[in-house]
Design a protein around this motif. Sequence first.
Motif, PDB file in Angstrom:
ATOM      1  N   SER A  53       0.841  -1.467   0.434  1.00  0.00           N
ATOM      2  CA  SER A  53       0.229   0.201   0.195  1.00  0.00           C
ATOM      3  C   SER A  53       0.835   0.827  -0.035  1.00  0.00           C
ATOM      4  CB  SER A  53      -1.031   0.075   1.444  1.00  0.00           C
ATOM      5  OG  SER A  53      -1.858   1.192   1.517  1.00  0.00           O
ATOM      6  N   ALA A  54       1.788   1.349   0.791  1.00  0.00           N
ATOM      7  CA  ALA A  54       2.901   2.950   1.381  1.00  0.00           C
ATOM      8  C   ALA A  54       3.699   2.863  -0.208  1.00  0.00           C
ATOM      9  CB  ALA A  54       3.867   1.854   1.771  1.00  0.00           C
ATOM     10  N   GLU A  56       2.593   1.394  -3.136  1.00  0.00           N
ATOM     11  CA  GLU A  56       1.296   1.719  -4.934  1.00  0.00           C
ATOM     12  C   GLU A  56       1.364   3.499  -4.139  1.00  0.00           C
ATOM     13  OE1 GLU A  56      -1.470  -0.612  -4.101  1.00  0.00           O
ATOM     14  OE2 GLU A  56      -1.307  -1.549  -4.904  1.00  0.00           O
ATOM     15  N   LYS A  57       1.435   3.930  -2.731  1.00  0.00           N
ATOM     16  CA  LYS A  57       0.837   6.022  -2.793  1.00  0.00           C
ATOM     17  C   LYS A  57       2.233   6.216  -3.518  1.00  0.00           C
ATOM     18  CE  LYS A  57      -2.166   5.203   1.054  1.00  0.00           C
ATOM     19  NZ  LYS A  57      -2.711   4.940   2.802  1.00  0.00           N
ATOM     20  N   LYS A  60       2.273   6.939  -6.814  1.00  0.00           N
ATOM     21  CA  LYS A  60       1.242   7.998  -7.210  1.00  0.00           C
ATOM     22  C   LYS A  60       1.571   9.184  -6.861  1.00  0.00           C
ATOM     23  CE  LYS A  60      -4.241   8.695  -6.451  1.00  0.00           C
ATOM     24  NZ  LYS A  60      -5.084   9.258  -5.414  1.00  0.00           N
ATOM     25  N   VAL A  61       2.137   9.408  -5.664  1.00  0.00           N
ATOM     26  CA  VAL A  61       2.151  10.629  -5.240  1.00  0.00           C
ATOM     27  C   VAL A  61       3.639  11.042  -6.446  1.00  0.00           C
ATOM     28  CG1 VAL A  61       3.617  12.035  -3.567  1.00  0.00           C
ATOM     29  CG2 VAL A  61       1.606  10.163  -3.311  1.00  0.00           C
ATOM     30  N   ARG A  98       4.078  16.112   0.149  1.00  0.00           N
ATOM     31  CA  ARG A  98       3.206  14.819  -0.092  1.00  0.00           C
ATOM     32  C   ARG A  98       4.382  13.646  -0.320  1.00  0.00           C
ATOM     33  NH1 ARG A  98      -1.775  16.090  -4.084  1.00  0.00           N
ATOM     34  NH2 ARG A  98       0.204  15.879  -4.424  1.00  0.00           N
ATOM     35  N   ALA A 102       5.447  10.585   1.596  1.00  0.00           N
ATOM     36  CA  ALA A 102       5.377   8.966   0.926  1.00  0.00           C
ATOM     37  C   ALA A 102       6.286   7.967   1.641  1.00  0.00           C
ATOM     38  CB  ALA A 102       4.376   9.000  -0.749  1.00  0.00           C
ATOM     39  N   HIS A 106       6.166   4.315   3.106  1.00  0.00           N
ATOM     40  CA  HIS A 106       7.277   4.031   2.324  1.00  0.00           C
ATOM     41  C   HIS A 106       8.264   2.945   3.330  1.00  0.00           C
ATOM     42  CE1 HIS A 106      10.510   2.091  -0.256  1.00  0.00           C
ATOM     43  NE2 HIS A 106       9.065   0.877  -0.633  1.00  0.00           N
TER      44      HIS A 106
END
Length: 130
Positions: A53-54, A56-57, A60-61, A98, A102, A106
């Motif tokens: 999840s981390a 993916e974030k 994305k950022v 951000r 992130a 991560h």
Amino acid sequence: MAKTNGAKTETSAQELPADKDTEDTATVKDSSEVVEATQDIDEILNSLKSLLSALEKLQKVRQEVGDVKPLIGRVLDGELIAGEELEQLKAGVSGLSRLVRAYSDHQAALTKAQPARNLLDQVLKEGHAV
């Protein structure tokens, strides 16, 4: 002789529960070890899910921020920019906080998930041994 046999019977009866208690204790220890191992495996799997999840974030950022580095470099070199590049720079700079968060999340998830490596090695070794 009846008394001796009676004493032996009493002694045997007293020893039996002690042996049974030892077996019960061993069973409880074995059961608690299995429960702990299961909880450890669940924690490891959850840490892997958190890592995914981390990641993916973070991706994305990174995508949202874009490649703002060249623009920042140009501005730091004293170049003036305008129009679309200026808007891209504004969005990129506001997204940097951000991105830092992130990245930090991560790294924390990556550290927490490291025990998964040992579990994976163990499972793969046992899988090949069978």
